[in-house]
Design an enzyme around this catalytic site. Structure first.
Site, PDB file in Angstrom:
ATOM      1  N   GLU A 177      -2.098  -1.222  -2.585  1.00 25.62           N
ATOM      2  CA  GLU A 177      -2.880  -0.190  -3.532  1.00 25.62           C
ATOM      3  C   GLU A 177      -3.968  -0.676  -3.975  1.00 25.62           C
ATOM      4  O   GLU A 177      -4.340  -0.645  -5.250  1.00 25.62           O
ATOM      5  CB  GLU A 177      -1.799  -0.047  -4.540  1.00 25.62           C
ATOM      6  CG  GLU A 177      -0.468   0.698  -3.946  1.00 25.62           C
ATOM      7  CD  GLU A 177       0.567   0.683  -5.090  1.00 25.62           C
ATOM      8  OE1 GLU A 177       0.218   0.451  -6.532  1.00 25.62           O
ATOM      9  OE2 GLU A 177       1.654   1.232  -4.947  1.00 25.62           O
ATOM     10  N   ASP A 223      -0.820   1.630   1.119  1.00 30.28           N
ATOM     11  CA  ASP A 223      -1.226   2.335  -0.090  1.00 30.28           C
ATOM     12  C   ASP A 223      -0.442   3.666  -0.374  1.00 30.28           C
ATOM     13  O   ASP A 223       0.238   4.077   0.737  1.00 30.28           O
ATOM     14  CB  ASP A 223      -2.661   2.594  -0.080  1.00 30.28           C
ATOM     15  CG  ASP A 223      -3.438   2.629  -1.572  1.00 30.28           C
ATOM     16  OD1 ASP A 223      -2.532   2.919  -2.465  1.00 30.28           O
ATOM     17  OD2 ASP A 223      -4.451   2.169  -1.411  1.00 30.28           O
ATOM     18  N   GLU A 292       7.502   3.352   2.726  1.00 28.78           N
ATOM     19  CA  GLU A 292       8.227   3.626   1.282  1.00 28.78           C
ATOM     20  C   GLU A 292       8.584   5.125   1.211  1.00 28.78           C
ATOM     21  O   GLU A 292       8.727   5.714   0.136  1.00 28.78           O
ATOM     22  CB  GLU A 292       7.236   3.314   0.227  1.00 28.78           C
ATOM     23  CG  GLU A 292       6.832   1.918   0.293  1.00 28.78           C
ATOM     24  CD  GLU A 292       5.933   1.141  -0.924  1.00 28.78           C
ATOM     25  OE1 GLU A 292       6.261   1.838  -1.964  1.00 28.78           O
ATOM     26  OE2 GLU A 292       5.433   0.435  -0.861  1.00 28.78           O
TER      27      GLU A 292
HETATM   28  C1  XIL Z   1       9.031  -0.309  -7.222  1.00 31.27           C
HETATM   29  C2  XIL Z   1      10.535  -0.621  -7.261  1.00 31.27           C
HETATM   30  O1  XIL Z   1      11.145   0.260  -6.339  1.00 31.27           O
HETATM   31  C3  XIL Z   1      10.993  -0.513  -8.621  1.00 31.27           C
HETATM   32  O2  XIL Z   1      12.320  -1.047  -8.692  1.00 31.27           O
HETATM   33  C4  XIL Z   1      10.004  -1.601  -9.495  1.00 31.27           C
HETATM   34  O3  XIL Z   1      10.426  -1.477 -10.565  1.00 31.27           O
HETATM   35  C5  XIL Z   1       8.658  -0.826  -9.488  1.00 31.27           C
HETATM   36  O4  XIL Z   1       8.266  -0.983  -8.151  1.00 31.27           O
HETATM   37  N1  XIL Z   1       4.774   1.109  -4.693  1.00 31.27           N
HETATM   38  C6  XIL Z   1       5.330  -0.075  -4.104  1.00 31.27           C
HETATM   39  C7  XIL Z   1       6.483  -0.627  -4.584  1.00 31.27           C
HETATM   40  O5  XIL Z   1       4.490  -0.693  -3.438  1.00 31.27           O
HETATM   41  O6  XIL Z   1       6.514  -2.043  -4.598  1.00 31.27           O
HETATM   42  C8  XIL Z   1       6.936   0.079  -5.701  1.00 31.27           C
HETATM   43  O7  XIL Z   1       8.426  -0.548  -6.108  1.00 31.27           O
HETATM   44  C9  XIL Z   1       6.868   1.568  -5.700  1.00 31.27           C
HETATM   45  C10 XIL Z   1       5.521   1.975  -5.602  1.00 31.27           C
END
Ligand code: XIL
Length: 383
Positions: A177, A223, A292
């Site tokens: 990011e 990202d 994700e």
């Molecule tokens: C999130 C987790 O899912 C949560 O448990 C934590 O509290 C915050 O982070 N982008 C990312 C991830 O790259 O690492 C994030 O994960 C979600 C958004």
């Protein structure tokens, strides 16, 4: 005993879970099969050769999810589902700075190592997430890291962590990011502690250091907010491409871009812009990972079944689009079960209902998302 339900020919109509359940209920009502047998059959329907991992593998793809080490250890259905469905894992939080670095001179690898041991035991790859991010920094960061020592602290962390896992991971999200067009910089970089303390070359430093520590692992830039055809996301994609081009022109080792894919039902459907982005990355010899994936249903009203249909449809449409591109090699959902999705905190529904956003529900039963994913994996052309 199963002949009754074989006759229904329901096992090979994957997108129709509701139909399957409806038919199953008829069978139960007719006294042909007890509910436990139907449930066992439903479970069988998504395991082994009918699992996501088997379907992905048949098409040369990796599929998996973010995992929490405590659940792998303590919750058998969680561990079984992850073992059954994934051939690639990623730590949801266990490899972030906050988890690994309780104090400046202390590393805690135990939870991350437990995930690696689980992955090895189940013949699964593991992604590292992540080596450099503006979030999940430990509390000591603010008082300890300065303009003078930031570069050293960043490189030491990467040497140590990437070194610890050297030769054992599929890929690392080296930088997470780093782009935020809203911050208004010509290079698109986000105003983050790393930019402030190290300067814009922190991205390059992170990738070069990771490569020195582990020459084999695929190095990824990861990202979000680059999926939709909105002007803002189009600009962000352009800045990500420009960053990758800059890095490649300076012979920085970078092999993949991770598209997080946190989508929201009812907020637009990814289309031509994303397709073009993936193709431009392919022209630069870059792999793409969907890192994700989840679909928030917080904007949807309607019954659970209606919401499920909308969420599964977006999964299907999205995966059909990205999996048509041959440099997309992996799909990970951000979690495996609705029971533990971060979306219940991130996008809490105003009616208080639980998010229904992942391939398994809170009872570890496959959701329409599961079947939409499996259909989309099947639609991928064989390698
Ligand atoms: C999130 C987790 O899912 C949560 O448990 C934590 O509290 C915050 O982070 N982008 C990312 C991830 O790259 O690492 C994030 O994960 C979600 C958004």
């Amino acid at each position: 005993m199963l002949s009754g339900y074989n006759r229904c020919e329901i096992m090979d109509t994957p997108s129709t879970r509701r139909q399957f359940l409806r038919q199953s209920l008829c069978v139960v009502a007719a006294g042909i099969l007890p509910w436990s047998a139907i449930k066992a059959a439903a479970e069988e329907n998504v395991s082994g050769p009918r699992s996501l991992r088997a379907h992905a593998q048949a098409h040369g793809l990796l599929v998996g999810c973010a995992v929490v080490p405590e659940k792998l250890a303590d919750e058998t259905p969680y561990a079984n589902t992850v073992a059954q469905q994934a051939n690639l894992l990623v730590a949801e939080n266990a490899m972030k700075w906050r988890a690994l670095r309780p104090a400046p001179d202390k590393y805690n690898f135990a939870p991350a190592d437990a995930i690696l041991a689980f992955a090895n035991a189940h013949d699964q790859g593991l992604r590292g997430h992540n080596l450099c991010w503006h979030e999940a920094l430990p509390d000591w960061f603010q008082t300890t890291v300065t303009h003078e020592n930031a570069r050293q602290i960043l490189t030491t962390h990467i040497q140590h962590v990437a070194g610890h896992f050297a030769g054992k991971l599929h890929s690392w999200d080296v930088v997470n990011e780093a782009i935020d067009v809203k911050d208004g910089r010509p290079d698109g970089l986000r105003k983050s502690p790393w930019l402030d303390l190290v300067g814009p070359d922190y991205v390059e430093i992170a990738f070069r250091t990771a490569h020195k520590a582990d020459a084999k692992v695929l190095l990824t830039y990861n990202d979000y907010g680059i999926e939709l055809d909105t002007p803002e996301q189009e600009q962000k994609r352009a800045q990500v491409l420009a960053l990758v081009k800059r890095l490649k022109s300076r012979h920085v080792p970078i092999h993949a871009v991770g598209i997080q894919s946190h989508l929201t039902a009812g907020e637009g459907i990814p289309g031509a812009g994303l397709r073009e982005f993936i193709r431009e990355l392919r022209a630069m010899d870059m792999q793409v990972f969907i890192t994700e994936l989840d679909v928030s249903d917080h904007k949807l009203t309607g019954s659970a079944a209606e919401r499920d249909d909308a969420v599964a449809k977006l999964y299907g449409d999205y995966l059909s689009l990205v999996l048509a591109e041959p440099n997309v090699k992996a799909v990970l959902t951000w979690g495996i079960t609705d029971k533990y999705t971060w979306l219940n905190h991130q996008h809490r529904r105003s009616d208080g209902l639980q998010q229904r956003c992942l391939p398994f529900d809170v009872e570890y039963q496959p959701t329409p998302v599961f079947f939409a994913m499996r259909d989309a994996l099947d639609a991928r052309r064989r390698p």
